[in-house]
Design an enzyme around this catalytic site. Structure first.
Site, PDB file in Angstrom:
ATOM      1  CG  HIS A 200      94.408  25.969  16.805  1.00 13.90           C
ATOM      2  ND1 HIS A 200      93.938  24.817  16.222  1.00 13.90           N
ATOM      3  CD2 HIS A 200      95.436  25.585  17.622  1.00 13.90           C
ATOM      4  CE1 HIS A 200      94.623  23.782  16.670  1.00 13.90           C
ATOM      5  NE2 HIS A 200      95.542  24.225  17.520  1.00 13.90           N
TER       6      HIS A 200
ATOM      7  CB  CYS B  77     111.288  14.902  38.988  1.00 14.60           C
ATOM      8  SG  CYS B  77     110.735  16.596  38.761  1.00 14.60           S
TER       9      CYS B  77
END
Length: 623
Positions: free
Chosen positions: A540, A26
Protein backbone atom coordinates in the site's frame (compact mmCIF):
# COMPACT_ATOMS: atom_id res chain seq x y z
CA UNK A 1 -15.01 2.60 14.60
CA UNK A 2 -13.53 5.41 12.51
CA UNK A 3 -16.43 6.05 10.14
CA UNK A 4 -14.48 8.40 7.88
CA UNK A 5 -11.69 5.87 7.45
CA UNK A 6 -14.20 3.09 6.77
CA UNK A 7 -15.86 5.27 4.12
CA UNK A 8 -12.48 5.87 2.47
CA UNK A 9 -11.61 2.16 2.59
CA UNK A 10 -14.90 1.26 0.91
CA UNK A 11 -14.36 3.87 -1.80
CA UNK A 12 -10.93 2.44 -2.58
CA UNK A 13 -12.56 -0.85 -3.66
CA UNK A 14 -15.48 0.55 -5.65
CA UNK A 15 -13.64 2.81 -8.08
CA UNK A 16 -13.80 5.99 -6.01
CA UNK A 17 -16.56 8.47 -5.33
CA UNK A 18 -16.98 9.30 -9.02
CA UNK A 19 -17.96 5.72 -9.84
CA UNK A 20 -20.99 5.78 -7.51
CA UNK A 21 -24.27 6.26 -9.36
CA UNK A 22 -26.56 5.85 -6.37
CA UNK A 23 -25.92 5.74 -2.65
CA UNK A 24 -28.39 5.13 0.17
CA UNK A 25 -28.56 3.24 3.42
CA UNK A 26 -31.11 1.28 5.39
CA UNK A 27 -30.78 0.28 9.04
CA UNK A 28 -27.59 -1.75 8.64
CA UNK A 29 -26.29 -1.64 5.09
CA UNK A 30 -25.10 0.69 2.37
CA UNK A 31 -27.05 0.25 -0.85
CA UNK A 32 -25.04 1.26 -3.90
CA UNK A 33 -25.16 1.23 -7.68
CA UNK A 34 -22.17 2.00 -9.86
CA UNK A 35 -21.48 3.49 -13.28
CA UNK A 36 -18.78 0.90 -14.03
CA UNK A 37 -19.26 -2.31 -12.05
CA UNK A 38 -15.95 -3.71 -13.32
CA UNK A 39 -14.21 -1.40 -10.84
CA UNK A 40 -15.97 -2.98 -7.86
CA UNK A 41 -13.97 -5.60 -5.94
CA UNK A 42 -16.62 -7.41 -3.90
CA UNK A 43 -14.19 -9.85 -2.30
CA UNK A 44 -11.90 -7.05 -1.16
CA UNK A 45 -14.87 -5.19 0.35
CA UNK A 46 -15.67 -8.22 2.51
CA UNK A 47 -12.21 -8.07 4.07
CA UNK A 48 -12.41 -4.44 5.21
CA UNK A 49 -12.35 -4.03 8.96
CA UNK A 50 -15.81 -2.79 9.89
CA UNK A 51 -17.59 -4.53 6.99
CA UNK A 52 -19.56 -7.63 8.00
CA UNK A 53 -20.27 -8.73 4.45
CA UNK A 54 -20.65 -7.39 0.93
CA UNK A 55 -23.18 -8.89 -1.47
CA UNK A 56 -24.89 -8.23 -4.78
CA UNK A 57 -28.63 -8.74 -4.33
CA UNK A 58 -31.79 -7.40 -5.93
CA UNK A 59 -29.95 -5.27 -8.45
CA UNK A 60 -27.80 -3.53 -5.83
CA UNK A 61 -24.47 -3.84 -4.15
CA UNK A 62 -25.14 -4.06 -0.42
CA UNK A 63 -22.34 -3.47 2.07
CA UNK A 64 -23.38 -4.66 5.51
CA UNK A 65 -21.93 -2.50 8.28
CA UNK A 66 -24.33 -2.46 11.22
CA UNK A 67 -25.89 0.32 13.20
CA UNK A 68 -23.15 2.83 12.27
CA UNK A 69 -24.13 2.64 8.60
CA UNK A 70 -25.89 6.03 8.53
CA UNK A 71 -22.74 7.75 9.80
CA UNK A 72 -20.56 5.92 7.28
CA UNK A 73 -22.96 6.91 4.49
CA UNK A 74 -22.79 10.52 5.66
CA UNK A 75 -18.99 10.48 5.70
CA UNK A 76 -18.97 9.00 2.21
CA UNK A 77 -21.17 11.83 0.99
CA UNK A 78 -18.72 14.35 2.42
CA UNK A 79 -15.89 12.92 0.31
CA UNK A 80 -17.37 14.12 -2.98
CA UNK A 81 -20.46 14.88 -5.03
CA UNK A 82 -22.37 11.84 -6.27
CA UNK A 83 -23.91 12.45 -9.67
CA UNK A 84 -26.86 10.23 -10.55
CA UNK A 85 -27.31 9.93 -14.33
CA UNK A 86 -30.86 9.24 -15.46
CA UNK A 87 -29.67 6.53 -17.82
CA UNK A 88 -28.39 4.52 -14.89
CA UNK A 89 -31.70 2.72 -14.66
CA UNK A 90 -30.08 0.09 -16.88
CA UNK A 91 -28.37 -2.20 -14.40
CA UNK A 92 -27.03 -5.67 -14.49
CA UNK A 93 -29.25 -8.48 -13.24
CA UNK A 94 -32.56 -9.95 -14.30
CA UNK A 95 -35.94 -8.27 -14.36
CA UNK A 96 -36.77 -9.45 -10.85
CA UNK A 97 -33.51 -8.06 -9.44
CA UNK A 98 -34.10 -4.71 -11.16
CA UNK A 99 -37.66 -4.62 -9.78
CA UNK A 100 -36.38 -5.31 -6.24
CA UNK A 101 -33.81 -2.54 -6.65
CA UNK A 102 -36.48 -0.08 -7.81
CA UNK A 103 -38.82 -0.92 -4.95
CA UNK A 104 -36.02 -0.66 -2.38
CA UNK A 105 -34.88 2.70 -3.72
CA UNK A 106 -38.40 4.11 -3.83
CA UNK A 107 -39.61 3.01 -0.40
CA UNK A 108 -36.45 3.12 1.74
CA UNK A 109 -36.30 6.96 1.92
CA UNK A 110 -39.92 7.26 3.15
CA UNK A 111 -39.72 4.57 5.85
CA UNK A 112 -38.46 7.00 8.55
CA UNK A 113 -41.52 9.21 8.02
CA UNK A 114 -43.88 6.22 8.19
CA UNK A 115 -42.11 4.91 11.28
CA UNK A 116 -42.34 8.29 13.02
CA UNK A 117 -46.03 8.60 12.18
CA UNK A 118 -46.80 5.11 13.43
CA UNK A 119 -44.85 5.48 16.66
CA UNK A 120 -46.69 8.73 17.45
CA UNK A 121 -49.98 6.87 16.91
CA UNK A 122 -48.78 4.19 19.35
CA UNK A 123 -47.88 6.89 21.88
CA UNK A 124 -51.36 8.37 21.51
CA UNK A 125 -52.92 4.98 22.30
CA UNK A 126 -50.82 4.82 25.48
CA UNK A 127 -51.84 8.37 26.40
CA UNK A 128 -55.51 7.47 26.01
CA UNK A 129 -55.06 4.37 28.18
CA UNK A 130 -53.50 6.64 30.80
CA UNK A 131 -56.53 8.91 30.74
CA UNK A 132 -55.95 11.56 28.08
CA UNK A 133 -59.30 12.60 26.53
CA UNK A 134 -59.53 12.29 22.76
CA UNK A 135 -61.07 15.75 22.49
CA UNK A 136 -58.03 17.45 24.10
CA UNK A 137 -55.92 19.83 22.01
CA UNK A 138 -52.75 17.80 22.66
CA UNK A 139 -54.41 14.68 21.30
CA UNK A 140 -55.80 16.57 18.30
CA UNK A 141 -52.45 18.09 17.33
CA UNK A 142 -50.44 14.88 17.75
CA UNK A 143 -53.13 13.01 15.83
CA UNK A 144 -52.89 15.15 12.69
CA UNK A 145 -49.08 15.20 13.01
CA UNK A 146 -49.12 11.39 12.84
CA UNK A 147 -51.72 11.31 10.07
CA UNK A 148 -49.55 13.57 7.90
CA UNK A 149 -46.96 10.80 7.50
CA UNK A 150 -49.55 8.59 5.81
CA UNK A 151 -51.77 11.21 4.17
CA UNK A 152 -48.94 12.78 2.15
CA UNK A 153 -47.45 9.48 1.00
CA UNK A 154 -48.07 10.36 -2.68
CA UNK A 155 -45.88 13.46 -2.35
CA UNK A 156 -43.01 11.60 -0.65
CA UNK A 157 -43.23 8.58 -2.96
CA UNK A 158 -43.38 10.86 -6.00
CA UNK A 159 -40.12 12.49 -4.95
CA UNK A 160 -38.30 9.20 -4.25
CA UNK A 161 -39.65 7.54 -7.41
CA UNK A 162 -38.30 10.37 -9.57
CA UNK A 163 -34.94 10.13 -7.81
CA UNK A 164 -34.77 6.45 -8.76
CA UNK A 165 -36.34 6.34 -12.22
CA UNK A 166 -34.96 9.67 -13.41
CA UNK A 167 -36.86 12.91 -13.67
CA UNK A 168 -37.37 16.11 -11.77
CA UNK A 169 -38.28 15.08 -8.20
CA UNK A 170 -39.96 18.42 -7.52
CA UNK A 171 -42.30 18.03 -10.48
CA UNK A 172 -43.01 14.52 -9.19
CA UNK A 173 -43.81 15.93 -5.74
CA UNK A 174 -46.12 18.43 -7.45
CA UNK A 175 -47.98 15.52 -9.07
CA UNK A 176 -48.47 14.05 -5.60
CA UNK A 177 -49.80 17.41 -4.44
CA UNK A 178 -52.24 17.50 -7.35
CA UNK A 179 -53.70 14.15 -6.29
CA UNK A 180 -54.18 15.49 -2.75
CA UNK A 181 -55.29 19.03 -3.54
CA UNK A 182 -58.23 20.23 -1.39
CA UNK A 183 -60.08 21.31 -4.54
CA UNK A 184 -59.98 17.81 -6.02
CA UNK A 185 -60.80 16.29 -2.63
CA UNK A 186 -63.88 18.52 -2.41
CA UNK A 187 -65.02 17.20 -5.81
CA UNK A 188 -64.53 13.62 -4.57
CA UNK A 189 -66.55 14.37 -1.44
CA UNK A 190 -69.35 16.01 -3.46
CA UNK A 191 -69.51 13.01 -5.79
CA UNK A 192 -70.75 14.97 -8.82
CA UNK A 193 -69.36 13.68 -12.18
CA UNK A 194 -66.52 15.77 -13.60
CA UNK A 195 -64.64 15.67 -16.89
CA UNK A 196 -61.60 17.21 -18.58
CA UNK A 197 -61.91 18.09 -22.30
CA UNK A 198 -64.87 15.74 -22.49
CA UNK A 199 -63.03 12.83 -20.84
CA UNK A 200 -64.40 11.57 -17.51
CA UNK A 201 -62.25 12.03 -14.41
CA UNK A 202 -62.77 9.23 -11.91
CA UNK A 203 -63.37 10.53 -8.39
CA UNK A 204 -60.81 8.74 -6.19
CA UNK A 205 -59.47 9.61 -2.76
CA UNK A 206 -55.69 9.39 -3.26
CA UNK A 207 -54.71 10.17 0.34
CA UNK A 208 -52.26 7.54 1.62
CA UNK A 209 -52.26 5.82 -1.79
CA UNK A 210 -49.14 4.16 -3.18
CA UNK A 211 -49.54 2.76 -6.70
CA UNK A 212 -51.09 5.78 -8.50
CA UNK A 213 -48.19 8.16 -7.91
CA UNK A 214 -45.59 5.55 -8.88
CA UNK A 215 -47.36 4.98 -12.21
CA UNK A 216 -47.67 8.74 -12.72
CA UNK A 217 -43.96 9.42 -12.12
CA UNK A 218 -42.97 6.49 -14.30
CA UNK A 219 -45.00 8.03 -17.14
CA UNK A 220 -43.64 11.49 -16.32
CA UNK A 221 -40.11 10.27 -17.02
CA UNK A 222 -40.98 9.60 -20.67
CA UNK A 223 -42.86 12.88 -21.04
CA UNK A 224 -40.01 14.84 -19.49
CA UNK A 225 -37.49 13.44 -21.97
CA UNK A 226 -39.89 14.22 -24.84
CA UNK A 227 -40.46 17.76 -23.58
CA UNK A 228 -36.72 18.25 -23.30
CA UNK A 229 -36.25 17.34 -26.96
CA UNK A 230 -38.96 19.58 -28.41
CA UNK A 231 -38.48 22.63 -26.18
CA UNK A 232 -36.39 25.43 -27.76
CA UNK A 233 -33.21 25.97 -25.73
CA UNK A 234 -33.74 29.71 -25.07
CA UNK A 235 -37.10 29.08 -23.34
CA UNK A 236 -36.66 25.47 -22.18
CA UNK A 237 -36.46 26.50 -18.55
CA UNK A 238 -40.22 27.17 -18.48
CA UNK A 239 -41.63 25.29 -21.50
CA UNK A 240 -40.33 21.92 -20.32
CA UNK A 241 -41.96 21.87 -16.86
CA UNK A 242 -45.17 23.39 -18.19
CA UNK A 243 -45.47 20.71 -20.89
CA UNK A 244 -44.73 17.96 -18.37
CA UNK A 245 -47.44 19.03 -15.92
CA UNK A 246 -50.03 19.85 -18.60
CA UNK A 247 -49.59 16.41 -20.18
CA UNK A 248 -49.02 14.20 -17.16
CA UNK A 249 -51.55 15.61 -14.68
CA UNK A 250 -54.74 15.04 -16.76
CA UNK A 251 -53.57 11.59 -17.92
CA UNK A 252 -52.89 10.74 -14.29
CA UNK A 253 -56.35 11.89 -13.16
CA UNK A 254 -58.11 10.19 -16.08
CA UNK A 255 -56.12 6.95 -16.57
CA UNK A 256 -53.12 6.23 -14.37
CA UNK A 257 -54.60 7.28 -11.02
CA UNK A 258 -57.78 5.18 -11.37
CA UNK A 259 -55.68 2.25 -12.68
CA UNK A 260 -53.40 2.49 -9.67
CA UNK A 261 -56.43 2.71 -7.40
CA UNK A 262 -57.85 -0.49 -8.90
CA UNK A 263 -54.52 -2.28 -8.34
CA UNK A 264 -54.39 -0.98 -4.77
CA UNK A 265 -57.96 -2.12 -4.13
CA UNK A 266 -57.08 -5.56 -5.47
CA UNK A 267 -54.11 -5.78 -3.12
CA UNK A 268 -56.29 -4.69 -0.20
CA UNK A 269 -58.89 -7.33 -1.12
CA UNK A 270 -56.29 -10.11 -1.12
CA UNK A 271 -54.91 -8.89 2.21
CA UNK A 272 -58.41 -8.78 3.65
CA UNK A 273 -59.15 -12.32 2.45
CA UNK A 274 -55.96 -13.67 4.05
CA UNK A 275 -56.64 -11.84 7.32
CA UNK A 276 -60.20 -13.17 7.46
CA UNK A 277 -59.89 -16.77 6.26
CA UNK A 278 -56.27 -17.97 6.75
CA UNK A 279 -54.77 -15.44 9.13
CA UNK A 280 -52.44 -18.10 10.65
CA UNK A 281 -50.80 -18.95 7.33
CA UNK A 282 -48.90 -15.79 6.34
CA UNK A 283 -47.24 -15.05 9.74
CA UNK A 284 -46.14 -18.70 9.90
CA UNK A 285 -44.54 -18.60 6.46
CA UNK A 286 -43.01 -15.17 7.10
CA UNK A 287 -41.61 -16.28 10.44
CA UNK A 288 -39.96 -19.27 8.79
CA UNK A 289 -38.60 -17.72 5.63
CA UNK A 290 -37.86 -14.11 6.64
CA UNK A 291 -34.06 -14.74 6.79
CA UNK A 292 -34.12 -15.96 3.19
CA UNK A 293 -36.30 -13.05 2.08
CA UNK A 294 -33.88 -10.57 3.66
CA UNK A 295 -30.88 -12.41 2.21
CA UNK A 296 -32.27 -12.22 -1.33
CA UNK A 297 -33.83 -8.75 -0.94
CA UNK A 298 -37.29 -10.14 -1.68
CA UNK A 299 -38.74 -8.50 1.45
CA UNK A 300 -38.77 -5.18 -0.43
CA UNK A 301 -41.43 -6.53 -2.78
CA UNK A 302 -43.94 -6.50 0.10
CA UNK A 303 -43.66 -2.77 0.81
CA UNK A 304 -46.47 -1.69 -1.56
CA UNK A 305 -48.69 -4.33 0.05
CA UNK A 306 -47.84 -3.15 3.55
CA UNK A 307 -48.50 0.51 2.82
CA UNK A 308 -51.74 -0.35 1.05
CA UNK A 309 -52.85 -2.37 4.07
CA UNK A 310 -51.96 0.50 6.45
CA UNK A 311 -53.93 3.01 4.41
CA UNK A 312 -56.94 0.69 3.99
CA UNK A 313 -57.21 -1.05 7.36
CA UNK A 314 -54.90 0.92 9.63
CA UNK A 315 -52.71 -2.14 10.27
CA UNK A 316 -50.97 -5.03 8.51
CA UNK A 317 -50.50 -8.71 9.35
CA UNK A 318 -48.51 -9.72 6.28
CA UNK A 319 -44.94 -9.10 7.44
CA UNK A 320 -44.91 -7.46 10.87
CA UNK A 321 -45.76 -10.41 13.18
CA UNK A 322 -43.58 -12.93 11.33
CA UNK A 323 -40.59 -10.62 10.94
CA UNK A 324 -40.74 -9.69 14.65
CA UNK A 325 -40.55 -13.34 15.71
CA UNK A 326 -37.85 -14.11 13.12
CA UNK A 327 -35.60 -11.33 14.41
CA UNK A 328 -36.03 -12.52 17.99
CA UNK A 329 -35.11 -16.03 16.83
CA UNK A 330 -31.91 -14.73 15.23
CA UNK A 331 -30.99 -13.26 18.60
CA UNK A 332 -31.80 -16.53 20.38
CA UNK A 333 -29.59 -18.55 18.03
CA UNK A 334 -26.67 -16.11 18.32
CA UNK A 335 -26.86 -16.07 22.14
CA UNK A 336 -27.03 -19.87 22.26
CA UNK A 337 -23.93 -20.09 20.06
CA UNK A 338 -22.18 -17.58 22.33
CA UNK A 339 -22.92 -19.69 25.41
CA UNK A 340 -22.03 -23.03 23.83
CA UNK A 341 -19.01 -22.09 21.70
CA UNK A 342 -15.41 -22.53 22.91
CA UNK A 343 -14.14 -19.94 20.45
CA UNK A 344 -13.47 -16.57 22.08
CA UNK A 345 -14.11 -14.51 18.94
CA UNK A 346 -17.29 -16.45 18.18
CA UNK A 347 -18.47 -15.93 21.75
CA UNK A 348 -17.91 -12.19 21.51
CA UNK A 349 -19.68 -12.01 18.17
CA UNK A 350 -22.53 -14.17 19.44
CA UNK A 351 -23.23 -12.02 22.51
CA UNK A 352 -22.99 -8.69 20.67
CA UNK A 353 -24.93 -9.75 17.56
CA UNK A 354 -27.50 -11.63 19.65
CA UNK A 355 -28.39 -8.57 21.68
CA UNK A 356 -28.43 -6.45 18.53
CA UNK A 357 -30.79 -8.92 16.83
CA UNK A 358 -33.19 -8.81 19.77
CA UNK A 359 -33.31 -5.05 19.28
CA UNK A 360 -34.18 -5.55 15.58
CA UNK A 361 -30.86 -5.42 13.68
CA UNK A 362 -30.22 -8.99 12.51
CA UNK A 363 -27.48 -8.66 9.90
CA UNK A 364 -24.57 -9.19 12.35
CA UNK A 365 -26.22 -12.35 13.73
CA UNK A 366 -27.38 -13.61 10.35
CA UNK A 367 -24.17 -13.06 8.39
CA UNK A 368 -21.77 -13.65 11.26
CA UNK A 369 -23.48 -16.60 12.98
CA UNK A 370 -26.51 -18.37 11.54
CA UNK A 371 -25.68 -18.34 7.83
CA UNK A 372 -22.06 -19.19 8.47
CA UNK A 373 -22.79 -22.08 10.87
CA UNK A 374 -25.90 -23.26 8.93
CA UNK A 375 -27.54 -25.44 11.62
CA UNK A 376 -28.51 -22.43 13.76
CA UNK A 377 -30.29 -21.04 10.67
CA UNK A 378 -32.46 -24.15 10.60
CA UNK A 379 -33.32 -23.54 14.24
CA UNK A 380 -34.16 -19.91 13.47
CA UNK A 381 -36.55 -20.92 10.69
CA UNK A 382 -38.35 -23.53 12.83
CA UNK A 383 -38.55 -21.13 15.79
CA UNK A 384 -39.82 -18.37 13.50
CA UNK A 385 -42.54 -20.64 12.14
CA UNK A 386 -43.59 -21.63 15.68
CA UNK A 387 -43.88 -18.09 16.99
CA UNK A 388 -45.41 -16.89 13.71
CA UNK A 389 -48.09 -19.59 13.91
CA UNK A 390 -49.12 -18.42 17.38
CA UNK A 391 -49.16 -14.79 16.23
CA UNK A 392 -51.32 -15.73 13.24
CA UNK A 393 -53.79 -17.78 15.23
CA UNK A 394 -54.17 -14.98 17.79
CA UNK A 395 -54.59 -12.36 15.04
CA UNK A 396 -51.54 -10.21 15.91
CA UNK A 397 -51.25 -7.13 13.69
CA UNK A 398 -48.74 -4.30 13.32
CA UNK A 399 -50.08 -0.75 13.25
CA UNK A 400 -47.11 0.86 11.52
CA UNK A 401 -43.65 0.12 10.15
CA UNK A 402 -40.61 -0.14 12.35
CA UNK A 403 -37.51 -2.31 12.59
CA UNK A 404 -38.98 -5.49 14.14
CA UNK A 405 -37.49 -6.04 17.60
CA UNK A 406 -37.99 -5.45 21.30
CA UNK A 407 -37.45 -1.71 20.94
CA UNK A 408 -40.26 -1.41 18.40
CA UNK A 409 -42.87 -3.43 20.28
CA UNK A 410 -44.98 -0.23 20.68
CA UNK A 411 -45.95 -0.53 16.98
CA UNK A 412 -48.11 -3.48 18.09
CA UNK A 413 -50.03 -1.33 20.57
CA UNK A 414 -53.58 -0.56 19.42
CA UNK A 415 -57.13 -0.35 20.64
CA UNK A 416 -57.04 -4.09 21.31
CA UNK A 417 -54.85 -4.27 24.46
CA UNK A 418 -54.23 -8.02 23.96
CA UNK A 419 -52.51 -7.47 20.61
CA UNK A 420 -49.21 -6.43 22.23
CA UNK A 421 -49.54 -9.25 24.79
CA UNK A 422 -49.88 -11.89 22.06
CA UNK A 423 -46.99 -10.30 20.15
CA UNK A 424 -44.76 -10.70 23.21
CA UNK A 425 -45.89 -14.31 23.74
CA UNK A 426 -45.11 -15.14 20.10
CA UNK A 427 -41.58 -13.75 20.64
CA UNK A 428 -41.11 -15.87 23.77
CA UNK A 429 -42.22 -19.00 21.89
CA UNK A 430 -39.85 -18.28 19.01
CA UNK A 431 -36.92 -17.54 21.36
CA UNK A 432 -37.35 -20.73 23.42
CA UNK A 433 -37.84 -23.04 20.43
CA UNK A 434 -34.84 -21.56 18.59
CA UNK A 435 -32.52 -21.64 21.61
CA UNK A 436 -33.34 -25.28 22.42
CA UNK A 437 -33.00 -26.41 18.79
CA UNK A 438 -29.71 -24.56 18.35
CA UNK A 439 -28.38 -26.28 21.46
CA UNK A 440 -29.59 -29.73 20.33
CA UNK A 441 -28.56 -29.44 16.67
CA UNK A 442 -25.19 -27.98 17.60
CA UNK A 443 -22.75 -26.45 15.14
CA UNK A 444 -19.22 -26.93 13.87
CA UNK A 445 -16.71 -24.58 15.47
CA UNK A 446 -15.36 -22.28 12.71
CA UNK A 447 -11.73 -22.61 11.69
CA UNK A 448 -11.45 -19.14 10.14
CA UNK A 449 -11.82 -16.92 13.21
CA UNK A 450 -8.19 -16.73 14.29
CA UNK A 451 -6.25 -18.87 16.76
CA UNK A 452 -8.15 -17.91 19.89
CA UNK A 453 -9.96 -21.22 20.36
CA UNK A 454 -9.89 -22.49 23.91
CA UNK A 455 -9.53 -26.26 24.26
CA UNK A 456 -9.14 -27.38 27.84
CA UNK A 457 -8.00 -23.88 28.81
CA UNK A 458 -5.02 -23.95 26.44
CA UNK A 459 -4.71 -21.72 23.41
CA UNK A 460 -4.29 -23.44 20.07
CA UNK A 461 -1.39 -21.10 19.42
CA UNK A 462 0.35 -22.72 22.41
CA UNK A 463 -0.13 -26.11 20.78
CA UNK A 464 1.70 -25.08 17.60
CA UNK A 465 5.31 -25.83 16.82
CA UNK A 466 7.44 -24.32 14.06
CA UNK A 467 7.25 -26.22 10.80
CA UNK A 468 9.12 -23.92 8.38
CA UNK A 469 10.05 -20.32 7.64
CA UNK A 470 9.01 -18.43 4.52
CA UNK A 471 11.01 -15.31 3.67
CA UNK A 472 9.57 -12.17 2.11
CA UNK A 473 11.87 -9.74 0.31
CA UNK A 474 11.65 -5.99 -0.14
CA UNK A 475 9.72 -4.65 -3.15
CA UNK A 476 11.46 -1.25 -2.92
CA UNK A 477 14.50 0.65 -1.69
CA UNK A 478 14.23 2.84 1.39
CA UNK A 479 14.10 2.90 5.19
CA UNK A 480 12.29 0.04 6.95
CA UNK A 481 10.27 0.92 10.06
CA UNK A 482 8.03 -0.92 12.51
CA UNK A 483 4.45 -1.23 11.27
CA UNK A 484 3.20 0.24 14.59
CA UNK A 485 4.79 3.59 13.66
CA UNK A 486 2.63 4.04 10.55
CA UNK A 487 0.32 7.06 10.74
CA UNK A 488 -2.78 4.96 10.00
CA UNK A 489 -4.63 3.08 12.73
CA UNK A 490 -5.67 0.09 10.60
CA UNK A 491 -2.03 -0.62 9.70
CA UNK A 492 -0.47 0.46 13.01
CA UNK A 493 -2.86 -1.73 15.02
CA UNK A 494 -2.32 -4.64 12.60
CA UNK A 495 -6.02 -4.74 11.74
CA UNK A 496 -5.15 -5.27 8.07
CA UNK A 497 -2.47 -7.82 8.96
CA UNK A 498 1.04 -8.12 10.36
CA UNK A 499 4.02 -6.78 8.46
CA UNK A 500 6.45 -3.88 8.14
CA UNK A 501 6.54 -0.48 6.47
CA UNK A 502 9.09 1.19 4.23
CA UNK A 503 9.74 4.87 3.69
CA UNK A 504 10.66 4.67 -0.02
CA UNK A 505 13.71 6.28 -1.54
CA UNK A 506 12.48 5.97 -5.13
CA UNK A 507 9.13 5.52 -6.86
CA UNK A 508 9.58 1.94 -8.03
CA UNK A 509 7.85 -1.18 -6.69
CA UNK A 510 8.83 -4.69 -7.81
CA UNK A 511 7.52 -8.17 -7.06
CA UNK A 512 8.90 -9.57 -3.77
CA UNK A 513 8.25 -13.19 -4.82
CA UNK A 514 6.89 -15.44 -7.55
CA UNK A 515 3.11 -15.54 -7.64
CA UNK A 516 0.03 -13.72 -8.95
CA UNK A 517 -1.29 -10.17 -8.87
CA UNK A 518 -4.63 -10.89 -7.20
CA UNK A 519 -5.75 -7.31 -6.62
CA UNK A 520 -4.91 -4.12 -8.52
CA UNK A 521 -6.66 -1.10 -7.06
CA UNK A 522 -8.46 1.27 -9.45
CA UNK A 523 -6.73 4.16 -7.66
CA UNK A 524 -3.37 2.53 -8.54
CA UNK A 525 -1.90 3.18 -5.09
CA UNK A 526 -1.94 -0.43 -3.88
CA UNK A 527 -1.48 -3.96 -5.14
CA UNK A 528 -2.43 -7.31 -3.63
CA UNK A 529 -0.22 -10.31 -4.34
CA UNK A 530 -0.40 -14.03 -3.59
CA UNK A 531 2.66 -16.24 -3.75
CA UNK A 532 2.78 -19.88 -4.74
CA UNK A 533 2.47 -20.95 -1.09
CA UNK A 534 -0.73 -18.98 -0.49
CA UNK A 535 0.71 -15.96 1.35
CA UNK A 536 -1.41 -12.88 0.64
CA UNK A 537 0.62 -9.66 0.63
CA UNK A 538 -0.67 -6.09 0.37
CA UNK A 539 1.68 -3.32 -0.78
CA UNK A 540 0.00 0.00 0.00
CA UNK A 541 1.97 3.01 -1.28
CA UNK A 542 1.39 6.04 0.94
CA UNK A 543 -1.11 7.07 3.59
CA UNK A 544 -4.56 8.16 2.34
CA UNK A 545 -3.15 8.27 -1.20
CA UNK A 546 -6.33 6.70 -2.57
CA UNK A 547 -7.68 10.26 -2.38
CA UNK A 548 -5.44 11.10 -5.35
CA UNK A 549 -7.60 8.69 -7.42
CA UNK A 550 -4.62 7.40 -9.41
CA UNK A 551 -2.87 10.72 -9.93
CA UNK A 552 0.94 10.33 -9.87
CA UNK A 553 0.64 6.51 -9.98
CA UNK A 554 1.09 4.00 -12.81
CA UNK A 555 0.40 0.28 -12.44
CA UNK A 556 2.40 -2.07 -14.64
CA UNK A 557 0.41 -5.28 -14.07
CA UNK A 558 -3.24 -6.29 -14.24
CA UNK A 559 -5.31 -8.41 -11.89
CA UNK A 560 -4.57 -12.08 -12.59
CA UNK A 561 -1.11 -11.52 -14.11
CA UNK A 562 1.59 -14.01 -13.16
CA UNK A 563 4.61 -12.31 -11.59
CA UNK A 564 8.22 -13.26 -10.96
CA UNK A 565 10.43 -11.89 -8.21
CA UNK A 566 11.85 -8.56 -9.35
CA UNK A 567 9.16 -7.85 -12.00
CA UNK A 568 8.10 -4.17 -12.04
CA UNK A 569 4.65 -3.76 -10.45
CA UNK A 570 4.07 -0.08 -9.86
CA UNK A 571 5.63 3.34 -10.42
CA UNK A 572 4.82 6.54 -8.56
CA UNK A 573 6.05 10.14 -8.48
CA UNK A 574 7.30 10.39 -4.91
CA UNK A 575 8.04 14.12 -5.00
CA UNK A 576 4.70 15.05 -6.57
CA UNK A 577 2.76 12.97 -4.02
CA UNK A 578 4.61 14.53 -1.09
CA UNK A 579 4.14 17.98 -2.60
CA UNK A 580 0.37 17.38 -2.45
CA UNK A 581 0.70 16.74 1.28
CA UNK A 582 0.68 12.94 1.42
CA UNK A 583 3.23 10.65 3.06
CA UNK A 584 4.70 7.91 0.86
CA UNK A 585 5.27 5.52 3.79
CA UNK A 586 4.40 2.11 2.37
CA UNK A 587 2.89 -0.60 4.62
CA UNK A 588 3.67 -4.13 3.42
CA UNK A 589 1.43 -6.54 5.28
CA UNK A 590 0.42 -10.20 5.19
CA UNK A 591 -3.36 -9.92 5.08
CA UNK A 592 -3.85 -13.60 5.99
CA UNK A 593 -1.32 -13.50 8.82
CA UNK A 594 -3.82 -15.25 11.15
CA UNK A 595 -3.19 -18.39 9.11
CA UNK A 596 0.40 -18.54 10.33
CA UNK A 597 2.20 -19.01 13.62
CA UNK A 598 3.76 -15.54 13.39
CA UNK A 599 5.02 -12.82 11.06
CA UNK A 600 8.37 -11.35 12.13
CA UNK A 601 9.84 -8.20 10.60
CA UNK A 602 13.56 -7.43 10.43
CA UNK A 603 15.13 -4.63 12.45
CA UNK A 604 14.61 -1.02 11.41
CA UNK A 605 17.17 0.49 9.06
CA UNK A 606 18.07 0.90 5.43
CA UNK A 607 16.85 -1.72 3.02
CA UNK A 608 17.64 -2.41 -0.64
CA UNK A 609 15.24 -3.87 -3.18
CA UNK A 610 15.32 -7.65 -2.90
CA UNK A 611 16.63 -7.78 0.69
CA UNK A 612 14.87 -9.74 3.45
CA UNK A 613 12.19 -7.68 5.25
CA UNK A 614 10.06 -10.26 7.08
CA UNK A 615 9.81 -13.95 7.93
CA UNK A 616 6.57 -15.91 8.06
CA UNK A 617 6.60 -18.77 10.52
CA UNK A 618 4.36 -21.64 9.59
CA UNK A 619 3.28 -24.03 12.37
CA UNK A 620 1.83 -27.49 12.73
CA UNK A 621 -0.45 -28.81 15.49
CA UNK A 622 1.11 -30.94 18.21
CA UNK A 623 -1.20 -33.86 18.80
Amino acid sequence: MDNRKLAKDILSYVGGINNIAQLANCATRLRMNFKDEKLVDLEALKKIDGVMDAIYKSGQYQIIIGTEVANVCEEMGKLGYISVPAEHSKQKGGKLERLMDILASIFTPVIPAITAAGMIKAILVIFVLLGMPKDSQVYFILSFVADAGFYFLPVMLGFSTAKKLGGNPYLAAMLGGILLHPGFKAMVTAGDPISFLGLPVKLVNYASSVIPIILAVWFMGYVERYADKISPKPIKFFTKPVLVILIVSPITLIVLGPLGSIIGTGIATVVGFLNTHVRWFVPTVMGAFMPLLVLTGMHWSFLPILLTSYSTYGYEAIMGPGSLVSNICQGAAALCVAIKSKNIKLKQLGYSSGITALMGITEPAMYGITLKLKKPLIAVMIGGASGGLYAGVMGVVRYTSGTPGLLSLPVFIGENPMNIVHAVISCIIGFIVTFILTWILGFEEPKDMGTENILGGESIKNKLSLNRRIDIYSPMEGQIIDINKVDDDSFANEVTGKGVAIIPKTGKVVAPFDGTATMVFSTKHAIGLTNEEGIELLIHVGIDTMELEGKHFNTLVKKGDAIKKGDPLLEFDKEAIEKEGYKCTTPIVVTNSDDYLDVVGVEEGKVETGELIMMILEGVYDE
